[in-house]
Design a protein around this motif. Sequence first.
Motif, mmCIF file in Angstrom:
data_model
loop_
_atom_site.group_PDB
_atom_site.id
_atom_site.type_symbol
_atom_site.label_atom_id
_atom_site.label_comp_id
_atom_site.label_asym_id
_atom_site.label_seq_id
_atom_site.Cartn_x
_atom_site.Cartn_y
_atom_site.Cartn_z
ATOM 1 N N LEU A 248 -15.063 -5.449 10.015
ATOM 2 C CA LEU A 248 -15.305 -4.826 8.716
ATOM 3 C C LEU A 248 -14.026 -4.913 7.907
ATOM 4 N N SER A 249 -14.077 -5.651 6.830
ATOM 5 C CA SER A 249 -12.953 -5.762 5.909
ATOM 6 C C SER A 249 -13.467 -5.349 4.537
ATOM 7 N N ILE A 250 -12.998 -4.215 4.046
ATOM 8 C CA ILE A 250 -13.606 -3.533 2.905
ATOM 9 C C ILE A 250 -12.677 -3.601 1.697
ATOM 10 N N TYR A 251 -13.220 -3.993 0.567
ATOM 11 C CA TYR A 251 -12.498 -4.035 -0.698
ATOM 12 C C TYR A 251 -12.942 -2.834 -1.516
ATOM 13 N N GLU A 252 -12.027 -1.906 -1.762
ATOM 14 C CA GLU A 252 -12.369 -0.676 -2.483
ATOM 15 C C GLU A 252 -12.208 -0.912 -3.987
ATOM 16 N N VAL A 253 -13.218 -0.524 -4.755
ATOM 17 C CA VAL A 253 -13.283 -0.880 -6.169
ATOM 18 C C VAL A 253 -13.683 0.321 -7.016
ATOM 19 N N HIS A 254 -12.969 0.516 -8.117
ATOM 20 C CA HIS A 254 -13.453 1.368 -9.201
ATOM 21 C C HIS A 254 -14.141 0.435 -10.177
ATOM 22 N N ILE A 255 -15.467 0.479 -10.183
ATOM 23 C CA ILE A 255 -16.242 -0.559 -10.866
ATOM 24 C C ILE A 255 -15.985 -0.566 -12.370
ATOM 25 N N GLY A 256 -15.569 0.559 -12.928
ATOM 26 C CA GLY A 256 -15.345 0.611 -14.364
ATOM 27 C C GLY A 256 -14.057 -0.041 -14.818
ATOM 28 N N SER A 257 -13.123 -0.301 -13.898
ATOM 29 C CA SER A 257 -11.841 -0.874 -14.315
ATOM 30 C C SER A 257 -11.484 -2.153 -13.568
ATOM 31 N N TRP A 258 -12.340 -2.622 -12.663
ATOM 32 C CA TRP A 258 -12.022 -3.880 -11.968
ATOM 33 C C TRP A 258 -11.917 -5.023 -12.971
ATOM 34 N N LEU A 259 -12.901 -5.106 -13.837
ATOM 35 C CA LEU A 259 -12.881 -6.099 -14.897
ATOM 36 C C LEU A 259 -13.735 -5.553 -16.024
ATOM 37 N N ARG A 260 -13.167 -5.476 -17.191
ATOM 38 C CA ARG A 260 -13.889 -4.878 -18.310
ATOM 39 C C ARG A 260 -14.599 -5.937 -19.130
ATOM 40 N N LYS A 521 -13.441 6.146 16.051
ATOM 41 C CA LYS A 521 -13.700 4.814 15.503
ATOM 42 C C LYS A 521 -13.103 4.798 14.093
ATOM 43 N N PHE A 522 -11.976 4.114 13.950
ATOM 44 C CA PHE A 522 -11.157 4.252 12.752
ATOM 45 C C PHE A 522 -11.323 3.095 11.784
ATOM 46 N N ILE A 523 -11.143 3.443 10.495
ATOM 47 C CA ILE A 523 -10.898 2.481 9.425
ATOM 48 C C ILE A 523 -9.477 2.730 8.924
ATOM 49 N N LEU A 524 -8.696 1.654 8.764
ATOM 50 C CA LEU A 524 -7.333 1.766 8.254
ATOM 51 C C LEU A 524 -7.388 1.672 6.731
ATOM 52 N N PRO A 525 -7.094 2.759 6.019
ATOM 53 C CA PRO A 525 -7.287 2.747 4.559
ATOM 54 C C PRO A 525 -5.985 2.628 3.774
ATOM 55 N N GLY A 558 -0.003 -8.244 7.161
ATOM 56 C CA GLY A 558 -0.249 -8.919 8.430
ATOM 57 C C GLY A 558 -0.337 -7.941 9.585
ATOM 58 N N PHE A 559 0.565 -6.963 9.606
ATOM 59 C CA PHE A 559 0.514 -5.934 10.641
ATOM 60 C C PHE A 559 -0.786 -5.143 10.561
ATOM 61 N N MET A 560 -1.220 -4.781 9.351
ATOM 62 C CA MET A 560 -2.443 -4.002 9.167
ATOM 63 C C MET A 560 -3.660 -4.765 9.682
ATOM 64 N N TRP A 561 -3.775 -6.039 9.342
ATOM 65 C CA TRP A 561 -4.937 -6.812 9.764
ATOM 66 C C TRP A 561 -4.951 -7.066 11.276
ATOM 67 N N ALA A 562 -3.779 -6.991 11.926
ATOM 68 C CA ALA A 562 -3.717 -7.198 13.370
ATOM 69 C C ALA A 562 -3.885 -5.898 14.149
ATOM 70 N N HIS A 563 -3.694 -4.776 13.503
ATOM 71 C CA HIS A 563 -3.728 -3.465 14.160
ATOM 72 C C HIS A 563 -5.168 -3.062 14.468
ATOM 73 N N PRO A 564 -5.428 -2.359 15.563
ATOM 74 C CA PRO A 564 -6.786 -1.873 15.841
ATOM 75 C C PRO A 564 -7.313 -1.000 14.700
ATOM 76 N N GLY A 565 -8.563 -1.219 14.349
ATOM 77 C CA GLY A 565 -9.195 -0.465 13.268
ATOM 78 C C GLY A 565 -9.725 -1.388 12.204
ATOM 79 N N LYS A 566 -10.836 -0.989 11.583
ATOM 80 C CA LYS A 566 -11.385 -1.763 10.482
ATOM 81 C C LYS A 566 -10.460 -1.646 9.268
ATOM 82 N N LYS A 567 -10.627 -2.521 8.275
ATOM 83 C CA LYS A 567 -9.654 -2.606 7.185
ATOM 84 C C LYS A 567 -10.265 -2.176 5.854
ATOM 85 N N LEU A 568 -9.443 -1.513 5.038
ATOM 86 C CA LEU A 568 -9.845 -1.172 3.671
ATOM 87 C C LEU A 568 -8.643 -1.332 2.759
#
Length: 733
Positions: A248-260, A521-525, A558-568
């Motif tokens: 799980l690799s999650i892209y967090e978005v504020h939909i109103g300001s990602w692209l206007r 069961k962790f997500i790294l945020p 790189g450390f974050m993506w290699a560390h145990p836990g899903k990514k955000l």
Amino acid sequence: MNEMTRPQLDRGEVEALMTARHRDSFRVLGPHDGPDGRTIRAYLPGAQSVEVLRRSDRASLGTLPEVQPGLFEGAVADASPYLLRIQWPGAVQETEDPYAFEPVLGELDLHLFNEGRHFHLAEALGANVVTIDGVQGVRFAVWAPNAERVAVIGDFNSWDARRHPMRLRYPSGIWELFVPRVAAGAHYKYDIMGPGGVRQANKADPMAQQAEVAPGTASIVASPRPFRWTDDKWLAGRAQRQAPQAPLSIYEVHIGSWLRSGDSHGSVWDLAVDRLIPYLTELGFTHVELLPITEHPFGGSWGYQPLGLFAPSARFGPPEGFARFVDALHANNIGLLLDWVPAHFPTDPHGLARFDGTALYEHLDPREGFHRDWNTYIYNFGRREVQGFLIASALHWLERYHVDGLRVDAVASMLYRDYSRPADAWIPNVYGGRENLEAVGFLRHLNAVVAERCPGAIVVAEESTAWPGVTQAQPDGLGFSYKWNMGWMHDTLRYIEHEPIHRAFHHDDITFGLLYAFSEKFILPISHDEVVHGKGSLLGKMPGDTWQRFANLRAYLGFMWAHPGKKLLFMGCEIAQPREWNHDAEIDWALLGDPAHAGIQRLVRDLNRLYTAEPALYRRDAEPEGFRWLIGDDRANSVFAFLRQGHEEGGKGDAPILVVCNMTPVPRHGYRVGVPRPGRWREIANTDSRFYGGSDLGNDGGAVAHDQPSHGEAQSVLLTLPPLATVMLRAEG
């Protein structure tokens, strides 16, 4: 039909109708049958005349003389279903009489609501387009048990509180009314007279499925037309895609300001289909998580102070636009998570606050019912109706809109009665403790219902304390699917903010998280919370000159993506945006013209692709066997080395991944690391690559393990460690 009444109303009842204070309008309005036939009474202030027509053939059944200003009453020829032909100044209206219809909600609906188990609540309460006795209109229903009178007001009755008073369904506390010939798109609110005859501010509908664009606050009757989904294949397979053994690799978005959008009238959802989805696909994210899109009065709250828990915010487009966006995500094999806020709500007078003149959704006592940090009311989780309202909201997004999961905001504030409170500002539970037992019960109920009704959907806790068993199964745990690892985030960001020369004294900030990494069961945020309110951007946290700042960021990712836990990762971090996030401005996309920023984006893309391609990096995220320290004590050099391991199957299982992080700007040559397998270890990632803006120091594609024991292993490799970099090598033997 209603019981027989006197031909004429007394002065008190007429005055109550005229001042919008009559508490039982069905007793006096509509048809009334008696020994001498049928009498019809209608209160239509402003009308000039009223004629009654038989519905079947439109024959006249009689006229209703105006016996008091706005009050029309008279006998009709028979008891046939009828229409009212109303002469208004400049217009004639023909419509059925709302007060000629029997109660419209079934007893089962009322019972399930009061038990907190009406999971399709938006189809019963709120405003629903329905057909009753062959007549199409809108059924309005709202919970206001302590109100003395409730009326629906809207553009269909000139917002006149005298026109459509509702029927109370005792003892459920629900007020209802079927208004014929009202259609989808109508704007409305509720006029509520609370205890003692105190009139409240006009209230938006808590169950509204569509709302007016801010700063308007009216509710809108939503279209009943079902959306034609095409994502059956996605839904059938999402349980595997979102399991603890999946990437799980999650892209967090504020939909109103990602692209206007340059077109102020365009739908943000349609723009997101055209621009955001291809971007997610290109960068390799498996999921997108949206900051709350439920309707909220203040844009600056980013949606975290919502009032319309069943309505996609009108700021971003119509509800069907949101459905199109979800369907398009699934067509591109991308999951959707929504931030969802069941902890608290704002005090805006048109909202839930003191809804029927009493503390209905919230606690009355501010020691239980008010967040001083956020100036919001806290839901009363001890009321079954409130629990049911919130769970029905969660299911509305998961079932109606096919959302793949909810991230529950501010769980810690729900679990503890003393959350952010001094000793004299909270009330202990029945056992004298600080735990909010009602909130615990609600969260367990929520997770159990979602697990039962929405196969494959996940529920994620933003929980910042050490509450035990957040992701453990019930009855002992809370039953969440995942938990944000806030401790990891705080510790590792604190470490990376130090100048490299000082990191030797903060080594434990990196290693400490592995002591509890498998307790949940962790997500790294790396979320929006870390790049607002004066905290600066992710790049801005990095020390050193420009080159070192970018190198630090690359090493950390790189450390974050290699560390145990899903990514955000929050939007803008993937292009190393230097400024703090501003919800009123879009991401600084022009930065991608700079090779250093484009290199960070390319690194995130490659990390996502590597992560999803290497099972050792995700398959055992929640198992201690998936991680092993090789070097965790080299404080002097600020070097860390560890193994990520997948499943072993007779030597043919998932290839282990060696991860080495050099958190200083000093290159290290001939650095020995013990490894569990002989043969060649191929370098599969190097954040110092020139493709990412680095110095391109590395290991010429890999290293060969020699029979020299080290770090508890029978063989070892000699590596070149680039400055401020993370490298990964995969065993090929």
